[in-house]
Design a protein around this motif. Structure first.
Motif, PDB file in Angstrom:
ATOM      1  N   THR A  33       0.814  -1.220   0.000  1.00  0.00           N
ATOM      2  CA  THR A  33       0.000   0.000   0.000  1.00  0.00           C
ATOM      3  C   THR A  33       0.849   1.272   0.000  1.00  0.00           C
ATOM      4  OG1 THR A  33      -0.133  -0.040   2.425  1.00  0.00           O
ATOM      5  CG2 THR A  33      -1.899  -1.155   1.203  1.00  0.00           C
ATOM      6  N   ALA A  34       2.160   1.148   0.046  1.00  0.00           N
ATOM      7  CA  ALA A  34       3.031   2.325   0.105  1.00  0.00           C
ATOM      8  C   ALA A  34       3.022   3.075  -1.216  1.00  0.00           C
ATOM      9  CB  ALA A  34       4.456   1.902   0.455  1.00  0.00           C
ATOM     10  N   GLN A  35       3.069   4.401  -1.120  1.00  0.00           N
ATOM     11  CA  GLN A  35       3.160   5.215  -2.321  1.00  0.00           C
ATOM     12  C   GLN A  35       4.592   5.250  -2.855  1.00  0.00           C
ATOM     13  OE1 GLN A  35       1.426   9.128  -1.816  1.00  0.00           O
ATOM     14  NE2 GLN A  35      -0.083   8.342  -0.355  1.00  0.00           N
ATOM     15  N   ALA A  36       5.560   5.160  -1.966  1.00  0.00           N
ATOM     16  CA  ALA A  36       6.962   5.185  -2.369  1.00  0.00           C
ATOM     17  C   ALA A  36       7.764   4.265  -1.461  1.00  0.00           C
ATOM     18  CB  ALA A  36       7.521   6.599  -2.307  1.00  0.00           C
ATOM     19  N   ILE A  37       8.782   3.632  -2.042  1.00  0.00           N
ATOM     20  CA  ILE A  37       9.699   2.779  -1.291  1.00  0.00           C
ATOM     21  C   ILE A  37      11.104   3.293  -1.553  1.00  0.00           C
ATOM     22  CG2 ILE A  37      10.613   0.447  -0.994  1.00  0.00           C
ATOM     23  CD1 ILE A  37       7.895  -0.629  -1.824  1.00  0.00           C
ATOM     24  N   ALA A  38      11.767   3.757  -0.489  1.00  0.00           N
ATOM     25  CA  ALA A  38      13.116   4.319  -0.598  1.00  0.00           C
ATOM     26  C   ALA A  38      14.126   3.293  -0.097  1.00  0.00           C
ATOM     27  CB  ALA A  38      13.223   5.609   0.210  1.00  0.00           C
ATOM     28  N   ILE A  39      14.989   2.828  -0.990  1.00  0.00           N
ATOM     29  CA  ILE A  39      16.001   1.826  -0.652  1.00  0.00           C
ATOM     30  C   ILE A  39      17.310   2.551  -0.397  1.00  0.00           C
ATOM     31  CG2 ILE A  39      17.225  -0.217  -1.477  1.00  0.00           C
ATOM     32  CD1 ILE A  39      14.759  -0.811  -3.228  1.00  0.00           C
ATOM     33  N   CYS A  40      17.705   2.619   0.881  1.00  0.00           N
ATOM     34  CA  CYS A  40      18.855   3.446   1.282  1.00  0.00           C
ATOM     35  C   CYS A  40      20.004   2.614   1.846  1.00  0.00           C
ATOM     36  CB  CYS A  40      18.418   4.477   2.323  1.00  0.00           C
ATOM     37  SG  CYS A  40      17.056   5.538   1.781  1.00  0.00           S
ATOM     38  N   ASP A  59      23.508   0.380   2.044  1.00  0.00           N
ATOM     39  CA  ASP A  59      24.835   0.603   1.459  1.00  0.00           C
ATOM     40  C   ASP A  59      25.429  -0.660   0.866  1.00  0.00           C
ATOM     41  OD1 ASP A  59      25.319  -0.812   3.724  1.00  0.00           O
ATOM     42  OD2 ASP A  59      26.813   0.542   4.562  1.00  0.00           O
ATOM     43  N   ASN A  60      24.581  -1.645   0.552  1.00  0.00           N
ATOM     44  CA  ASN A  60      25.010  -2.909  -0.037  1.00  0.00           C
ATOM     45  C   ASN A  60      24.402  -3.021  -1.430  1.00  0.00           C
ATOM     46  OD1 ASN A  60      24.867  -5.777  -0.809  1.00  0.00           O
ATOM     47  ND2 ASN A  60      25.708  -6.166   1.219  1.00  0.00           N
ATOM     48  N   ARG A  61      25.262  -3.012  -2.454  1.00  0.00           N
ATOM     49  CA  ARG A  61      24.760  -3.010  -3.822  1.00  0.00           C
ATOM     50  C   ARG A  61      23.936  -4.269  -4.128  1.00  0.00           C
ATOM     51  NH1 ARG A  61      28.819  -1.744  -8.658  1.00  0.00           N
ATOM     52  NH2 ARG A  61      30.232  -2.351  -6.995  1.00  0.00           N
ATOM     53  N   GLY A  62      24.428  -5.439  -3.715  1.00  0.00           N
ATOM     54  CA  GLY A  62      23.707  -6.677  -3.981  1.00  0.00           C
ATOM     55  C   GLY A  62      22.343  -6.704  -3.311  1.00  0.00           C
ATOM     56  N   ALA A  63      22.296  -6.263  -2.041  1.00  0.00           N
ATOM     57  CA  ALA A  63      21.019  -6.227  -1.330  1.00  0.00           C
ATOM     58  C   ALA A  63      20.060  -5.242  -1.993  1.00  0.00           C
ATOM     59  CB  ALA A  63      21.244  -5.842   0.129  1.00  0.00           C
ATOM     60  N   ALA A  64      20.574  -4.092  -2.436  1.00  0.00           N
ATOM     61  CA  ALA A  64      19.727  -3.108  -3.107  1.00  0.00           C
ATOM     62  C   ALA A  64      19.142  -3.688  -4.391  1.00  0.00           C
ATOM     63  CB  ALA A  64      20.530  -1.845  -3.399  1.00  0.00           C
ATOM     64  N   ASN A  65      19.951  -4.412  -5.158  1.00  0.00           N
ATOM     65  CA  ASN A  65      19.460  -5.030  -6.394  1.00  0.00           C
ATOM     66  C   ASN A  65      18.353  -6.033  -6.106  1.00  0.00           C
ATOM     67  OD1 ASN A  65      21.315  -3.556  -7.813  1.00  0.00           O
ATOM     68  ND2 ASN A  65      22.779  -5.222  -8.042  1.00  0.00           N
ATOM     69  N   ARG A  66      18.550  -6.819  -5.070  1.00  0.00           N
ATOM     70  CA  ARG A  66      17.541  -7.819  -4.686  1.00  0.00           C
ATOM     71  C   ARG A  66      16.238  -7.136  -4.302  1.00  0.00           C
ATOM     72  NH1 ARG A  66      14.597 -12.388  -4.486  1.00  0.00           N
ATOM     73  NH2 ARG A  66      14.107 -13.062  -2.376  1.00  0.00           N
ATOM     74  N   VAL A 116       9.781   3.829  -6.779  1.00  0.00           N
ATOM     75  CA  VAL A 116      10.979   3.202  -6.218  1.00  0.00           C
ATOM     76  C   VAL A 116      12.149   4.179  -6.322  1.00  0.00           C
ATOM     77  CG1 VAL A 116      12.513   1.205  -6.273  1.00  0.00           C
ATOM     78  CG2 VAL A 116      10.124   0.966  -6.961  1.00  0.00           C
ATOM     79  N   LEU A 117      12.693   4.560  -5.161  1.00  0.00           N
ATOM     80  CA  LEU A 117      13.839   5.473  -5.092  1.00  0.00           C
ATOM     81  C   LEU A 117      15.000   4.709  -4.453  1.00  0.00           C
ATOM     82  CD1 LEU A 117      11.005   7.027  -4.108  1.00  0.00           C
ATOM     83  CD2 LEU A 117      12.495   9.009  -4.315  1.00  0.00           C
ATOM     84  N   VAL A 118      16.174   4.760  -5.085  1.00  0.00           N
ATOM     85  CA  VAL A 118      17.270   3.897  -4.651  1.00  0.00           C
ATOM     86  C   VAL A 118      18.572   4.679  -4.509  1.00  0.00           C
ATOM     87  CG1 VAL A 118      18.471   1.712  -5.073  1.00  0.00           C
ATOM     88  CG2 VAL A 118      16.192   2.074  -6.013  1.00  0.00           C
ATOM     89  N   ARG A 119      19.277   4.385  -3.452  1.00  0.00           N
ATOM     90  CA  ARG A 119      20.646   4.889  -3.256  1.00  0.00           C
ATOM     91  C   ARG A 119      21.579   4.038  -4.110  1.00  0.00           C
ATOM     92  NH1 ARG A 119      23.697   4.158   2.561  1.00  0.00           N
ATOM     93  NH2 ARG A 119      25.798   4.831   1.959  1.00  0.00           N
ATOM     94  N   SER A 120      22.307   4.674  -5.020  1.00  0.00           N
ATOM     95  CA  SER A 120      23.190   3.968  -5.936  1.00  0.00           C
ATOM     96  C   SER A 120      24.619   3.982  -5.432  1.00  0.00           C
ATOM     97  CB  SER A 120      23.111   4.610  -7.321  1.00  0.00           C
ATOM     98  OG  SER A 120      24.148   4.151  -8.151  1.00  0.00           O
ATOM     99  N   TYR A 121      25.361   2.946  -5.778  1.00  0.00           N
ATOM    100  CA  TYR A 121      26.759   2.850  -5.328  1.00  0.00           C
ATOM    101  C   TYR A 121      27.695   3.648  -6.243  1.00  0.00           C
ATOM    102  CZ  TYR A 121      31.266   0.807  -4.105  1.00  0.00           C
ATOM    103  OH  TYR A 121      32.578   0.637  -3.735  1.00  0.00           O
TER     104      TYR A 121
END
Length: 613
Positions: free
Chosen positions: A467-474, A476-483, A497-502
């Protein structure tokens, strides 16, 4: 008569479920874990307790399907590329640990007065760690996906592979004469290899088309039936080939790991896996023959303690030799210092081959069962009293039944700063992290952080991701962020979907995966840092801002050129594990020339501005 038999069977089912429902919550409440609860319940209701069941082996035989399904779910998380990356741990670390443990435990058997063949069989049965016990304990701790958990999984996979040559070795060690009608041993090996090849071929060419057709039919129950068919069919094929059922299910999971249906399959299998795995532990508890233990308790108790201690020391030595930290090595030693369910298969084969007699078989079985029952208790004591392993969850609330307009995953330095804008406008925010100490520290400053692993689909659902309008992935693990990106894009398409990039490569991968916004974790801060450096050497604020803006523009243009040049396909490979199509030379060389020209032009602009000053 048939009605009475049916009622009797139903009473047994009710007794099994009732024992689990009563014992497991009590043991979990006491902090002893669910595995010990199942084992205790099985002991109470088994033939050597209240006597409600007289044949625990039949229950164990059915309940092995729980282990089979557990390995299938693990296989779904192991893409072939990831499995290939673990090859050194599987065949290197696994072989080293098993070789050292086999030598040491065979020595223990000889010290107890058993002949060499019996000592070797007993040692190999104890070397084969319990996949069910270890994986359940790892799962409860949330360590399966962590590096230390992956090392344990690699060793367990190697041990599952080892059961096949061990059974062949038992046949060669047998003093009994092989009858001609029993067939060639090499023929049995050939059948096993053919079964393995058949499963791989079916997985590559049949499974994905099958699920695609069933998904088009839009019948949920048929998808569930198909998932069970794949697991049980793979297990049956391996069993008919004389191989491990669990290994067959694991391979089926690996072959489906890149399928777009794998999340749905995992959700369909999960309830059956949990029930059958619990039934397996109940069966193990029932199989502990208290009569054998009572008659030979000095031998059995001393052998259990000696073998667990020696195995733990060997595991610790191997872990330290392969440069694992002291705390990780200790944890692995305690976790894996027991025999496993494959020991029952090995001992039965050895008894049938005449290598060990019925008394030795009963004693060895009791030793393995007792070691499996003691492991959860030893793990609990180790984690409670060891300063290097203790990490209390007291006061930490796990993510469950949450809702929020924005879900923030990861509350490190990056997540803390980005959340301030949302909190300033009273946006309904849910924040999860796996760092217990950080969660406690954040609560001291008024932040409510929940414990949750964002790489798990069930945790995301518990956090209200649907039900979330936005999911922010912050994180510091690139593999976990990709998953996380893969899960969120597939399961929660309504959310931005907003993501912190390496780095730049990671940003390209995220764009190719369809995220709505990404930013490199150091880019903006580095640009601002450079602007401040310009001001510090006498450049005006206005000119410094102009140069910073130009750097941002040039970076954006280079980004677009790299995307046009095929980097998007390479980015997709990072997240989805697929091999990108090989790009033609022309679209690659042109963007590179243009990017170089843009860099030279930017340098000229900066040089001209310096001359004007």
């Amino acid at each position: 008569m048939s009605a009475e038999a049916g009622a009797s069977d139903l009473v047994k089912v009710v007794a099994l479920l009732g024992a689990a429902v009563v014992a497991v919550p009590i043991f979990r409440r006491l902090g002893l874990g669910s595995v010990l609860g199942y084992l205790a319940a099985g002991l109470v209701i088994g033939p050597f307790g209240l006597g409600w069941f007289s044949d625990p082996q039949s229950i164990l035989h059915v309940a092995e399907l729980g282990v089979v399904m557990f390995l299938f779910v693990i296989g779904l998380e192991m893409r072939p590329s990831h499995l290939w990356s673990l090859r050194r741990q599987i065949f290197g670390l696994g072989a080293l640990q098993i070789g050292l443990c086999t030598l040491a435990l065979t020595g223990v058997g000889l010290a107890f007065g058993y002949p060499l063949p019996v000592s070797f069989i007993g040692a190999m049965g104890f070397v084969l760690t319990s996949t069910a016990v270890v994986m359940q304990l790892l799962s409860e701790r949330g360590d399966v996906a962590l590096p230390q958990g992956q090392k344990v999984v690699s060793i367990l996979l190697f041990e599952d592979l080892l059961i096949v040559p061990l059974l062949v070795l038992v046949a060669f060690m047998s003093p009994q004469v092989v009858q001609p009608e029993e067939g060639s041993r090499w023929m049995a090996i050939g059948i096993g290899v053919a079964s393995l090849a058949g499963l791989i071929a079916a997985g590559i060419w049949l499974l994905n088309p099958l699920f695609r057709i069933l998904a088009a039919a839009k019948a949920r129950e048929v998808m569930t039936a198909a998932a069970l068919l794949v697991v049980l069919g793979a297990a049956l094929l391996m069993q008919l080939g004389g191989l491990s059922m669990a290994m067959g299910a694991f391979l089926a999971g690996v072959l489906l790991s890149e399928s777009t249906f794998r999340h749905q399959i995992e959700a369909d299998i999960e309830p059956f896996r949990g029930i059958l795995l619990g039934l397996f532990f109940l069966g193990v508890g029932m199989a502990l023959d208290l009569g054998v233990v009572g008659r030979n308790w000095p031998l059995i108790v001393s052998a259990v303690l000696a073998m667990m201690l020696v195995k733990a020391l060997c595991i610790y030595a191997v872990a330290r030799f392969t440069r694992s930290p002291h705390a990780e090595a200790l944890d692995r030693a305690v976790l894996m210092a027991q025999g496993g369910e494959f020991a029952f298969v090995l001992f039965a084969a050895a008894a049938g081959a005449g290598i060990i007699d019925a008394t030795v078989n009963a004693n060895l079985t009791a030793i393995v069962v007792l070691s499996m029952a003691l492991t959860p208790l030893f793990v609990l004591l180790f984690r409670r009293f060891s300063p290097v392993a203790k990490q209390s969850m007291e006061g930490i609330e796990e993510a469950k039944g949450l809702t929020g307009s924005v879900l923030i995953i990861g509350f490190g330095r990056f997540g803390q700063v980005m959340s301030q804008s949302l909190l300033a406008r009273d946006v309904d925010v849910t924040i999860i992290d796996t760092d217990i100490e950080m969660i406690r520290s954040a609560e001291e400053f008024g932040f409510k952080i929940y414990y949750g692993d964002g790489t798990r689909l069930d945790v995301l659902r518990a956090c209200g991701a649907q039900t979330a309008q936005a999911i922010a992935i912050c994180v510091d693990n690139r593999g976990a962020a990709n998953r996380m990106v893969e899960l969120v894009k597939h399961e929660f398409p309504q959310a931005q979907v907003l993501v912190r990039s390496y780095d730049r490569e990671h940003s390209l991968a995220l764009i190719s995966a369809g995220v709505d916004f990404q930013i490199r974790e150091t880019f903006e801060s580095a640009v601002e840092f450079g602007k401040a450096a310009l001001v510090s050497v006498g450049v005006s604020e206005e000119d410094a801002e102009t140069i910073a803006g130009e750097i941002r523009r040039r970076d954006a243009e280079r980004f677009e050129l790299e995307m046009a040049g095929g980097s998007v396909m390479a980015g997709a490979a990072m997240i989805y594990g697929k091999r990108p199509a090989k790009p033609t030379p022309t679209p690659l060389t042109k963007p590179k020339r243009e990017a170089r020209a843009l860099n030279e032009e930017a340098a000229e602009i900066i040089g001209e501005e310096e001359e004007e000053e």
